[in-house]
Design a protein around this motif. Structure first.
Motif, PDB file in Angstrom:
ATOM      1  N   GLY A 108       4.754  -4.026  22.955  1.00 53.95           N
ATOM      2  CA  GLY A 108       5.780  -3.011  21.464  1.00 53.95           C
ATOM      3  C   GLY A 108       5.161  -1.755  21.136  1.00 53.95           C
ATOM      4  O   GLY A 108       3.616  -2.037  21.192  1.00 53.95           O
ATOM      5  N   LEU A 109       5.958  -1.377  20.095  1.00 52.69           N
ATOM      6  CA  LEU A 109       4.781   0.065  19.918  1.00 52.69           C
ATOM      7  C   LEU A 109       3.466  -1.211  18.688  1.00 52.69           C
ATOM      8  O   LEU A 109       3.910  -1.826  17.625  1.00 52.69           O
ATOM      9  N   PRO A 110       2.239  -0.338  18.182  1.00 52.74           N
ATOM     10  CA  PRO A 110       2.055  -0.751  17.404  1.00 52.74           C
ATOM     11  C   PRO A 110       2.941  -0.513  15.544  1.00 52.74           C
ATOM     12  O   PRO A 110       3.281   1.078  15.672  1.00 52.74           O
ATOM     13  N   ILE A 111       2.486  -1.092  15.072  1.00 49.46           N
ATOM     14  CA  ILE A 111       2.539  -0.104  13.604  1.00 49.46           C
ATOM     15  C   ILE A 111       2.487   0.747  13.361  1.00 49.46           C
ATOM     16  O   ILE A 111       1.043   0.459  12.762  1.00 49.46           O
ATOM     17  N   GLY A 112       2.537   1.569  12.708  1.00 50.00           N
ATOM     18  CA  GLY A 112       1.487   2.904  11.858  1.00 50.00           C
ATOM     19  C   GLY A 112       2.314   4.098  11.581  1.00 50.00           C
ATOM     20  O   GLY A 112       4.050   4.126  12.657  1.00 50.00           O
ATOM     21  N   GLY A 151      14.100  -0.244  22.394  1.00 49.86           N
ATOM     22  CA  GLY A 151      14.330  -0.806  21.104  1.00 49.86           C
ATOM     23  C   GLY A 151      13.618  -1.254  20.909  1.00 49.86           C
ATOM     24  O   GLY A 151      12.401  -1.342  21.038  1.00 49.86           O
ATOM     25  N   MET A 152      14.284  -1.968  19.047  1.00 51.74           N
ATOM     26  CA  MET A 152      13.041  -2.803  18.610  1.00 51.74           C
ATOM     27  C   MET A 152      14.592  -4.161  19.148  1.00 51.74           C
ATOM     28  O   MET A 152      15.330  -4.927  19.366  1.00 51.74           O
ATOM     29  N   ILE A 153      13.192  -5.288  18.656  1.00 48.99           N
ATOM     30  CA  ILE A 153      13.630  -6.860  18.279  1.00 48.99           C
ATOM     31  C   ILE A 153      13.568  -6.920  17.042  1.00 48.99           C
ATOM     32  O   ILE A 153      13.250  -6.732  16.232  1.00 48.99           O
TER      33      ILE A 153
END
Length: 183
Positions: A17-21, A56-58
């Motif tokens: 997934g994408l890193p949070i930031g 997308g996101m989970i």
């Protein structure tokens, strides 16, 4: 389409997934030794060529109060399954819909869908609506409610990380058939 080294590395980097930031693509670019713009352009190319067909996101639905989760399985004629599957997937409360092969003498179902709801009463009403709307009254089916969740994460495709070997920067590789067939 043949994938470049950067495309392979980007796909591998996106597995978790994408890193949070504030600028996740800049973080990925830093990891890959390229620019944020190049990461975004490369991702757009992968999407345009349908190497990545969903981004997308989970959502952790249980944490949001969606505790009634039902897998509905149907035995649908093979000729009708594609159209019924598309109609099923278009219903707003169906969160996942797919076909699988039957297992003769063991499991007769070939069309599956998931419905997530806050309570079983609502989910059961949605299942009744689905059956009525798609005229599936005579289709053998079962409803399997979840009892316990052990994990929820995005799919992990390809070789395990420990055995991944990336090609030299100038080398390209064709997309394997098994990846091409994912829809």
């Amino acid at each position: 389409m043949e994938l470049s080294n950067l495309q392979h590395r980007l796909i591998e980097r996106l597995r978790d997934g994408l890193p949070i930031g504030k600028r996740p693509y800049a973080n990925i670019a830093n990891d890959l030794g390229t620019s944020e713009e190049t990461v975004i352009e490369t991702l757009e190319q992968l999407i345009a060529h349908k190497v990545i067909n969903r981004f997308g996101m989970i959502i952790r639905h249980r944490a949001l109060g969606y505790q009634a989760n039902a897998m509905c399985v149907f035995d649908i004629g093979d000729d009708a399954a594609p159209d019924i599957g598309k109609a099923m997937a278009a219903l707003p409360y169906v969160t996942l819909c797919y076909r699988r092969e039957r297992v003769a003498g063991v499991w007769p179902y070939n069309l599956y869908c998931m419905i997530h709801g806050r309570d079983r009463l609502t989910v059961r009403a949605q299942i009744r609506h689905l059956i009525a709307r798609l005229e599936l009254h005579d289709a053998p089916h079962k409803v399997l409610f979840s009892k316990q969740c052990f994990t929820q994460r995005a799919g992990k495709y390809g070789a395990p990380r420990a055995s991944v070997s990336l090609p030299a920067p100038t080398e390209t590789r064709p997309i394997p058939d098994e990846v091409r067939e994912i829809s």
